[in-house]
Design a protein around this motif. Structure first.
Motif, short mmCIF file in Angstrom:
data_model
loop_
_atom_site.label_atom_id
_atom_site.label_comp_id
_atom_site.label_asym_id
_atom_site.label_seq_id
_atom_site.Cartn_x
_atom_site.Cartn_y
_atom_site.Cartn_z
N GLY A 69 13.27 -11.87 -4.90
CA GLY A 69 13.75 -11.46 -3.58
C GLY A 69 13.14 -10.13 -3.16
N GLY A 70 13.05 -9.20 -4.12
CA GLY A 70 12.44 -7.91 -3.82
C GLY A 70 11.00 -8.08 -3.37
N ALA A 71 10.25 -8.92 -4.12
CA ALA A 71 8.84 -9.14 -3.76
C ALA A 71 8.74 -9.81 -2.40
CB ALA A 71 8.17 -10.00 -4.82
N LEU A 72 9.71 -10.67 -2.10
CA LEU A 72 9.72 -11.35 -0.79
C LEU A 72 9.90 -10.33 0.34
CD1 LEU A 72 9.98 -14.56 -0.18
CD2 LEU A 72 12.21 -13.91 0.60
N LEU A 73 10.87 -9.41 0.13
CA LEU A 73 11.09 -8.38 1.15
C LEU A 73 9.85 -7.49 1.28
CD1 LEU A 73 14.77 -7.27 0.58
CD2 LEU A 73 13.79 -8.51 2.52
N GLU A 74 9.22 -7.21 0.13
CA GLU A 74 8.00 -6.41 0.15
C GLU A 74 6.93 -7.11 0.99
OE1 GLU A 74 7.04 -4.52 -3.69
OE2 GLU A 74 5.03 -5.31 -3.36
N ALA A 132 -6.54 3.53 -1.98
CA ALA A 132 -5.09 3.60 -1.88
C ALA A 132 -4.38 3.23 -3.18
CB ALA A 132 -4.60 2.68 -0.77
N GLY A 133 -5.12 2.80 -4.18
CA GLY A 133 -4.50 2.46 -5.45
C GLY A 133 -3.81 1.10 -5.39
N LEU A 134 -3.44 0.58 -6.58
CA LEU A 134 -2.77 -0.71 -6.64
C LEU A 134 -1.43 -0.65 -5.92
CD1 LEU A 134 -3.29 -1.75 -10.36
CD2 LEU A 134 -4.27 -2.86 -8.37
N GLY A 135 -1.00 -1.78 -5.35
CA GLY A 135 0.33 -1.82 -4.76
C GLY A 135 0.33 -2.20 -3.30
N PRO A 136 1.54 -2.32 -2.74
CA PRO A 136 1.69 -2.86 -1.37
C PRO A 136 1.05 -1.97 -0.29
CG PRO A 136 3.77 -2.06 -2.20
CD PRO A 136 2.84 -2.08 -3.36
N PHE A 137 0.88 -0.67 -0.57
CA PHE A 137 0.30 0.20 0.45
C PHE A 137 -1.12 -0.27 0.80
CE2 PHE A 137 -1.69 4.49 1.42
CZ PHE A 137 -1.25 4.49 2.74
N ALA A 138 -1.92 -0.57 -0.24
CA ALA A 138 -3.28 -1.05 0.00
C ALA A 138 -3.24 -2.36 0.78
CB ALA A 138 -4.00 -1.26 -1.33
N LEU B 15 8.92 1.02 5.32
CA LEU B 15 8.05 2.06 4.76
C LEU B 15 8.34 2.23 3.27
CD1 LEU B 15 8.25 4.72 7.61
CD2 LEU B 15 6.32 3.30 7.01
N VAL B 16 9.63 2.11 2.89
CA VAL B 16 9.97 2.25 1.48
C VAL B 16 9.40 1.07 0.68
CG1 VAL B 16 11.87 2.32 -0.16
CG2 VAL B 16 12.03 3.56 1.99
N TYR B 17 9.62 -0.16 1.20
CA TYR B 17 9.17 -1.34 0.47
C TYR B 17 7.67 -1.38 0.29
CZ TYR B 17 13.28 -4.13 -0.44
OH TYR B 17 14.43 -4.61 -0.98
N THR B 18 6.93 -0.91 1.29
CA THR B 18 5.47 -0.99 1.17
C THR B 18 4.91 0.25 0.50
OG1 THR B 18 5.27 -0.09 3.39
CG2 THR B 18 5.16 -2.46 3.19
N GLU B 19 5.80 1.12 -0.02
CA GLU B 19 5.34 2.35 -0.67
C GLU B 19 4.35 3.08 0.21
OE1 GLU B 19 3.92 1.08 -4.49
OE2 GLU B 19 5.71 -0.12 -4.80
#
Lengths: 262, 260
Positions: A69-74, A132-138, B15-19
């Motif tokens: 669920g967390g990944a889904l929201l992400e 931007a490094g690994l993760g959702p920001f990139a 913004l929090v979820y996407t870091e």
């Protein structure tokens, strides 16, 4: 009585085209040299059956489901935020790209928009991982980059196709270019802009789900992680979550479209 | 004012979820890596050896797309014949489809939905585990996804064509295949071909992307160069990719114009 001649089955150019296509297909299969024998050997079939059987039953423990669920929201956040950023960037870039600031600036921004647009999200994501490094920001930035190019181009085309009269009337009566744009062009184009943005958001939800396989966050990253550890039941749950999410998005957009059409 | 506040409240969790933290872009370490990578972009790699390799990878990408689409077509045509309702004899006679026919059509439709709902990249990821790294995984992934897409759209195109000719042929005792070939096909052929060409273009783009999970072609080479931070190689491959997509776009729209 003389019968008219039978028309040829196809023109010579069509025949040449068909031959060319056949040659392309033959060359493709030949150069890839796929080993069909190995693919369908009893051994391979057994191991694929084992692989598929590993997926059932999907992992349904509540701790794991809450992580999904967390990944889904992400994933949803990535898609929404990136569409928002792309909307703002597209709007800013569309003004010079619609020729409102001279033709040389128009050509330059259009080139920029084309570059942004022609590189797929996934390729952007792998490039942006460096900065931007690994993760959702990139992932968010990657989606925003590609979508910004698409929306900028669509917005610029919309602005160019608007009727000129309202904006020119304001200009003739002494309004500044910015005021004329804000009060005449933008209100006319706005509904079209919003509908383009919603359409791209729908696309971005789908794209955000898979971007993670290069490490850019969301459901895809989870899928890649569990698949590389051969945790098939967890992977099955993630795939199911993707399918459900995409089906829901499809259903909602279908429903909205029908509501709006009426 | 209220709108802005609402937007802020909605945006905060996103913004929090996407870091979301633009400052990471400005950290000395990532700035240095980015600068090193980008400064390597110019000049793009252009040694004969590299260009030969890139050319081969580009051909592999085109071959994956073409072979995958051919296989998809081989699957989609029979599935379309099963799924399309315009050749239903029972519907023609009584206005209702027989139960068996209805069940078969629904089952085929669900199969098509399943095939195209799983993204091609996920198929590729799974096939890489089954058949190993390389173009075979890409071909199979394209074959499955595009089989679902082609089957669905083919059935829709056939059903949206005027069913009168087909119905007349069926009523006069023509076989189903013959009725379809002489009734609906001539009208729908241009649209079917044009959609197939468009999908070929999509498959080329898709096969580059699938390379990033190890399914061969230009994408796989690009992924390798990216992991080594070889900016020059990435720059040339991006250029090649843009040219390839532009070419495919040109060829596909030329073909479609000929049909249209």
């Amino acid at each position: 009585m003389q019968r008219p001649p039978v028309p040829p089955l196809m023109s010579r150019s069509t025949a040449a085209l068909l031959l060319g296509l056949l040659a392309l297909v033959a060359a493709s299969f030949h150069s890839l040299s796929i080993k069909w024998g190995d693919l369908f050997s009893a051994d391979a079939l057994r191991s694929s059956a084992e692989f598929v059987a590993g997926f059932v039953p999907p992992e349904l423990a509540s701790a794991f489901l809450s992580r999904v669920g967390g990944a889904l929201l992400e994933t949803l956040s990535m898609s929404a935020l990136s569409t928002l950023i792309a909307f703002c960037a597209g709007l800013l870039l569309a003004i010079p790209a619609s020729g409102r600031m001279g033709s040389s600036l128009r050509a330059a921004t259009r080139l920029l928009l084309n570059v942004l647009r022609s590189i797929p999200e996934l390729v952007w994501a792998s490039i942006l991982l460096i900065a931007a490094g690994l993760g959702p920001f990139a992932g968010t930035l990657a989606l925003a980059a590609h979508t910004g190019g698409v929306l900028g181009r669509l917005f610029a085309d919309t602005l160019e196709n608007l009727p000129r009269a309202p904006e020119e009337t304001l200009r003739i009566n002494g309004a500044s270019p910015l005021a004329a744009f804000l009060y005449a062009a933008l209100p006319l184009a706005w509904p079209q802009f919003v509908s383009y943005a919603l359409y791209r958001w729908e696309n971005n939800i789908r794209a955000a789900a898979i971007l993670g396989v290069v490490g850019a966050g969301g459901l895809g990253q989870m899928l890649k992680y569990h698949l590389s550890l051969f945790q098939m039941q967890q992977a099955a749950t993630v795939i199911l979550a993707m399918l459900v999410m995409v089906a829901l998005v499809d259903a909602i957009s279908f429903w909205l479209r029908h509501r709006l059409m009426e | 004012m209220i709108g802005a506040l609402l937007l802020a409240v909605l945006c905060w969790p996103m913004l929090v979820y996407t870091e979301f933290n633009p400052l990471t872009l400005l950290e000395a370490q990532s700035l240095e890596a980015t600068w090193r990578f980008l400064s390597d972009f110019f000049p793009p790699a252009h040694s004969a050896e590299f260009l030969m390799m890139a050319l081969q990878a580009t051909w592999e990408t085109v071959a994956i797309a073409t072979a995958g689409l051919t296989l998809a077509l081989l699957g989609a045509v029979p599935l379309t014949l099963m799924a399309t309702s315009i050749v239903s004899v029972s519907q023609l006679e009584s206005g209702r489809m027989r139960l068996a026919g209805r069940l078969l059509r629904q089952a085929v439709r669900w199969l098509l939905v399943l095939l195209r709902s799983v993204p091609e990249l996920v198929w590729a990821l799974l096939f890489v585990r089954i058949v190993g790294l390389g173009p075979t995984a890409g071909v199979l992934a394209i074959a499955l996804t595009y089989c679902g897409m082609l089957g669905k759209v083919y059935a829709e195109i056939l059903e949206s064509s005027d069913g009168h000719a087909t119905a007349t042929l069926l009523e006069n005792g023509a076989g189903r295949l013959a009725a379809l070939c002489y009734g609906a096909l001539p009208e729908a052929a241009a649209e079917l071909l044009s959609y197939t060409t468009y999908r070929w273009e999509c498959a080329i783009r898709g096969s580059v992307v699938m390379g990033f999970v190890g399914a061969g072609g230009l994408g796989q080479r690009m992924d390798e160069s990216l992991k080594m931070l070889a900016g020059g190689e990435v720059a040339s491959m991006l250029l090649i990719f843009v040219l390839l997509v532009a070419c495919a776009d040109g060829i596909s729209s030329a073909l479609r114009k000929r049909l249209g």
